[in-house]
Motif scaffolding. Structure first.
Motif, mmCIF file in Angstrom:
data_model
loop_
_atom_site.group_PDB
_atom_site.id
_atom_site.type_symbol
_atom_site.label_atom_id
_atom_site.label_comp_id
_atom_site.label_asym_id
_atom_site.label_seq_id
_atom_site.Cartn_x
_atom_site.Cartn_y
_atom_site.Cartn_z
ATOM 1 N N PHE A 55 0.740 -1.009 -0.262
ATOM 2 C CA PHE A 55 0.098 0.054 -0.102
ATOM 3 C C PHE A 55 0.743 1.305 -0.239
ATOM 4 N N ASP A 56 0.290 2.367 -0.632
ATOM 5 C CA ASP A 56 1.000 3.275 -0.418
ATOM 6 C C ASP A 56 0.535 4.518 -1.196
ATOM 7 N N LYS A 57 0.308 5.769 -0.230
ATOM 8 C CA LYS A 57 -0.710 7.186 -1.076
ATOM 9 C C LYS A 57 -0.257 7.788 -1.910
ATOM 10 N N ASP A 58 1.770 7.830 -1.795
ATOM 11 C CA ASP A 58 2.040 8.714 -2.530
ATOM 12 C C ASP A 58 2.517 7.637 -4.477
ATOM 13 N N PRO A 59 1.304 8.771 -5.647
ATOM 14 C CA PRO A 59 1.184 8.220 -6.585
ATOM 15 C C PRO A 59 2.367 8.501 -7.748
ATOM 16 N N ALA A 60 3.370 8.689 -6.824
ATOM 17 C CA ALA A 60 5.530 8.280 -7.314
ATOM 18 C C ALA A 60 5.784 7.200 -6.755
ATOM 19 N N ALA A 61 5.343 6.604 -5.656
ATOM 20 C CA ALA A 61 5.964 5.495 -5.314
ATOM 21 C C ALA A 61 4.490 4.644 -5.828
ATOM 22 N N ILE A 62 4.013 4.543 -6.403
ATOM 23 C CA ILE A 62 2.885 3.587 -6.821
ATOM 24 C C ILE A 62 3.599 3.361 -8.237
ATOM 25 N N ALA A 63 3.442 4.670 -8.969
ATOM 26 C CA ALA A 63 4.191 4.424 -10.573
ATOM 27 C C ALA A 63 5.830 3.868 -10.537
ATOM 28 N N ALA A 64 6.774 4.149 -9.241
ATOM 29 C CA ALA A 64 7.711 2.976 -9.354
ATOM 30 C C ALA A 64 7.360 1.686 -9.005
#
Length: 319
Positions: A55-64
């Motif tokens: 799980f992550d709230k940060d779109p940049a983390a999801i993209a990575a």
């Protein structure tokens, strides 16, 4: 022009993965993916039937996680763009109701700190944003532009443990009244430096104020409390909870939660009656980074890893 590259060094990597791991073919959750250091290390330990949901709230983390050179293409892995506080509902949607381990690495990641556009650090000038999820919510600048002096002081005092909170709040409101509210990290840091009379050696005067605003903007303490409850609801008996915190407010919540859930509750009016609330967690320990890790990664200095095991008491067995 290529996008900047931000380096993230995972804190307490092996200690956390070893603490949360219970069986190779289990189902695990990484509630704070970040740049996936813990997830990758845990995947390396899992068997072919193992599963890891992040799980992550940060779109940049999801993209990575999903694209680029560091994307995780392992079929045993999937990631959800939401807070771990919503994990029970999010996992139910994909048919997962129980897991063998949950790990949480709290706070802000190095890529977030080191990117001036995110506004987390006074070391770089950038927009005063501080949102982990940049797709929603109020920025730090927007909060400072609308909150009254008393509320700003309360936030800085309670979330930053800042003894000069009133002076800082007065300075912010005075600057706002002049028609120039702080909009960038440099403007806020300069404002705080002028309002703080003394500070611990080696600490920037704005450190506590920036921490307070980041916690507020992201509702970090409330989401931590909800996330711990979600972990308890999801963990199977024998499953492990591993939580890394970086400041006293977080660690106090984790410590209190584990202590509370590791005690049975007795009705004092009927002391010989069965417990009214079951013991649900057994503390397994508290781990700090080694001297070597702190030398190699100074940001790990304040980290504390707390570990607990989900137990099932006789009271729950009879439920």
């Amino acid at each position: 022009m290529d996008a900047p590259t931000f380096i993230h060094t995972t804190v307490l990597l092996q200690e956390t993965v070893d603490a949360v791991f219970t069986r190779p073919d289990g189902t695990y959750v990484d509630g704070t993916f970040g740049r996936g250091g813990h997830s990758r290390a845990l995947l390396a330990k899992l068997g072919p039937q193992g599963r890891l949901i992040a799980f992550d709230k940060d779109p940049a983390a999801i993209a990575a996680a999903q694209s680029g050179p560091d994307a995780i293409t392992d079929p045993r892995f999937q990631i959800c763009h939401t807070s771990f506080a919503n994990a029970v509902e999010a996992l139910a949607e994909i048919g997962v109701h129980q897991v063998d381990g949950v790990m949480l690495d709290l706070g802000v990641s190095s890529p977030q700190i080191d990117d001036p556009e995110r506004g987390f650090s006074f070391r770089f000038d950038g927009p005063l944003d501080m949102r982990m999820d940049t797709t929603r919510g109020e920025t730090a600048a927007e909060f400072l532009a609308r909150a009254d002096e008393r509320l700003i002081a309360q936030v800085i005092r309670d979330y930053g443990e800042e003894r000069f909170a009133v002076s800082i709040s007065k300075a912010i409101v005075a600057r706002r009244a002049s028609g120039k509210p702080p909009r960038t990290t440099a403007e806020l840091a300069q404002l705080v430096a002028g309002a703080v009379k003394t500070r611990e050696a080696g600490q920037n005067p704005a450190t506590r104020t920036f921490q307070a605003l980041r916690i507020l903007v992201n509702a970090e303490l409330e989401e931590l409390e909800q996330g711990l409850k979600a972990a308890l609801a999801l963990l199977a008996p024998g499953g492990h909870l591993a939580v890394i915190s970086f400041h006293s407010l977080e660690d106090r919540i984790v410590k209190t939660f584990i202590a509370h859930e590791s005690r049975e509750e007795i009705d004092r009016r009927a002391p010989f009656a069965p417990p009214t609330r079951a013991l649900r967690l057994a503390p397994l320990g508290r781990i700090k980074p080694s001297e070597g890790e702190v030398r190699g990664n100074p940001r790990s200095r304040s980290a504390v890893l707390r570990v607990a095991e989900r137990v099932r008491s006789a009271l729950e067995e009879g439920a």
